[in-house]
Design an enzyme around this catalytic site. Sequence first.
Site, PDB file in Angstrom:
ATOM      1  N   LYS A   1     -17.830  67.593  -8.353  1.00 32.98           N
ATOM      2  CA  LYS A   1     -18.623  67.375  -7.138  1.00 32.98           C
ATOM      3  C   LYS A   1     -20.003  66.833  -7.495  1.00 32.98           C
ATOM      4  O   LYS A   1     -20.533  65.951  -6.824  1.00 32.98           O
ATOM      5  CB  LYS A   1     -18.731  68.677  -6.345  1.00 32.98           C
ATOM      6  CG  LYS A   1     -17.415  68.994  -5.625  1.00 32.98           C
ATOM      7  CD  LYS A   1     -17.452  70.311  -4.887  1.00 32.98           C
ATOM      8  CE  LYS A   1     -17.373  71.467  -5.833  1.00 32.98           C
ATOM      9  NZ  LYS A   1     -17.172  72.766  -5.254  1.00 32.98           N
TER      10      LYS A   1
ATOM     11  N   ASP B   1     -10.722  68.931  -5.075  1.00 35.65           N
ATOM     12  CA  ASP B   1     -11.302  70.267  -5.255  1.00 35.65           C
ATOM     13  C   ASP B   1     -10.968  71.169  -4.076  1.00 35.65           C
ATOM     14  O   ASP B   1     -10.734  72.365  -4.242  1.00 35.65           O
ATOM     15  CB  ASP B   1     -12.824  70.178  -5.445  1.00 35.65           C
ATOM     16  CG  ASP B   1     -13.415  71.549  -5.701  1.00 35.65           C
ATOM     17  OD1 ASP B   1     -12.982  72.203  -6.676  1.00 35.65           O
ATOM     18  OD2 ASP B   1     -14.282  72.001  -4.928  1.00 35.65           O
TER      19      ASP B   1
ATOM     20  N   SER C   1     -14.456  72.091 -11.082  1.00 40.37           N
ATOM     21  CA  SER C   1     -14.788  72.137  -9.663  1.00 40.37           C
ATOM     22  C   SER C   1     -16.247  71.742  -9.437  1.00 40.37           C
ATOM     23  O   SER C   1     -16.560  70.868  -8.625  1.00 40.37           O
ATOM     24  CB  SER C   1     -14.512  73.560  -9.147  1.00 40.37           C
ATOM     25  OG  SER C   1     -15.040  73.757  -7.879  1.00 40.37           O
TER      26      SER C   1
ATOM     27  N   ARG D   1      -6.598  78.277  -5.776  1.00 37.56           N
ATOM     28  CA  ARG D   1      -7.180  79.229  -6.744  1.00 37.56           C
ATOM     29  C   ARG D   1      -7.507  80.535  -6.043  1.00 37.56           C
ATOM     30  O   ARG D   1      -7.286  81.624  -6.582  1.00 37.56           O
ATOM     31  CB  ARG D   1      -8.454  78.637  -7.358  1.00 37.56           C
ATOM     32  CG  ARG D   1      -8.184  77.580  -8.406  1.00 37.56           C
ATOM     33  CD  ARG D   1      -9.450  76.821  -8.748  1.00 37.56           C
ATOM     34  NE  ARG D   1     -10.474  77.668  -9.300  1.00 37.56           N
ATOM     35  CZ  ARG D   1     -11.782  77.370  -9.275  1.00 37.56           C
ATOM     36  NH1 ARG D   1     -12.206  76.258  -8.722  1.00 37.56           N
ATOM     37  NH2 ARG D   1     -12.651  78.176  -9.813  1.00 37.56           N
TER      38      ARG D   1
HETATM   39  N1  URA Z   1     -18.663  76.781  -7.101  1.00 38.28           N
HETATM   40  C1  URA Z   1     -17.771  75.757  -7.011  1.00 38.28           C
HETATM   41  O1  URA Z   1     -18.057  74.736  -6.399  1.00 38.28           O
HETATM   42  N2  URA Z   1     -16.573  75.883  -7.622  1.00 38.28           N
HETATM   43  C2  URA Z   1     -16.221  76.971  -8.312  1.00 38.28           C
HETATM   44  O2  URA Z   1     -15.142  77.016  -8.841  1.00 38.28           O
HETATM   45  C3  URA Z   1     -17.154  78.042  -8.389  1.00 38.28           C
HETATM   46  C4  URA Z   1     -18.369  77.914  -7.775  1.00 38.28           C
END
Ligand code: URA
Length: 445
Positions: A191, A165, A187, A172
């Site tokens: 997590k 990520d 993303s 990104r």
């Molecule tokens: N929070 C995240 O962890 N990832 C994203 O892409 C957007 C908000």
Amino acid sequence: MQPVIHPIDVILHKRDGKELSSDEVQSFMHGVVSGEISDARIASLLMAIFQRGLSRRELADLTSAMRYSGEVFDSAFLQKFTVDKHSTGGVGDKTSLLIAPIVAAAGLADPMISGRSLGHTGGTLDKMETIPGYNTQLSLEEFGRVIQQCGASMIGQTKNLVPADRILYALRDHTGTVESPYLITASIMSKKLASDLNGLVLDVKTGSGAFMKCEEDSELLARLMVSTGEDSGTRTVALLTRMDEPLGRFSGNWVEVWECVDILQGRPQPLSADVIDLSLELAGWMIFIGGKAGSPAAGKALAHELLQNGESYQHWLRMVELHGGDVRVFDDPAAHHKPAASTVLRADRDGFLARMDCTEVGWAVQRLGAGREVPGGPVSAHAGIEMHVKIGDRIAIGQPLITLFSEDAALLAEPERMLRETLRIEEAAPERRQIVRSVITRNDL
Ligand code: URA
């Protein structure tokens, strides 16, 4: 023998609108983390995903490949239902600080890995770090030990959690692909799922203070996140909630901890009513999916009881102590609030507080010093705002609307101007709207 998958073929397939196979997704993500695939190729795939989207299966595969790209938390030894909450980001959104001790008091385990302030929104870690001594940087072993002892722990992302990520997010940010709901889902969910959750409740914000301002976009994101969670075996529910004004009384860092301590100690202020209600709704769903109540409403009632009877506060104190925090500051949280400068914004007419651009309010809070000037820079513990009114309240000329706090008097003028311009006082009372707009579960997919 497995055929060799070349990254350029993966890019071409997605560019041309084909569905990627599970092997293609896994092989590409393996190359991302090992460094074998160039940034140019990763960025090309991101743009192809941005344009073409992902099927439900592709999204589950991408999320899984990211989740297992580094170390993961194994919660089996806790022998409890593990459940967490995630918010897509808001202003004055301090629900995590209330929810973690409530669900721990309900007998569930909450392994909460939180983030820092992002854009105009606040971050749970920045708030927790204003508690003297509180350490957010635990290893996963230490994290597990704290949860075992008190049912919840709130930490930051470890260095090796979901490294994929970090790589994708940075690209990104440089390639105009941040806003893809598919990439946001992968993303966030990679997590969250890396902390080995049995259940997850998502607070997907909608409105002027949300990243997704329009309800349709927020709903699509909520559906993608629920299906991705369910596909990986985690019971997932999303609440679509209104973010048109700051939640509760305070927005900032220490001031939000102070507000939560008042609530946990059973001394809530009237302006905290919305944040308490939302926290109980979210905790109610967590308690329900964790099997400790027969319905979300019964879960909410139990959450309310655990807040009222002081059990949640006991879990909060224990959690803070286990993180090295000095709980003596909670004896008088107001005394710990030491901004060097403050000013009061007053109403310049009679009427009703009708609306505001809540993103602008969030930026004002950040510019008072609560957010970062540069990535990785410090945040001010004592910067922030206190709302004296809510949308729909009757306003008299000269009445205090917002108090602004900063550690530097020179930082007050610009946020004060931003707030003055965005708060709208009108003659007619606006319609009062429910904070929870809708709920999306696996049955709605
Ligand atoms: N929070 C995240 O962890 N990832 C994203 O892409 C957007 C908000």
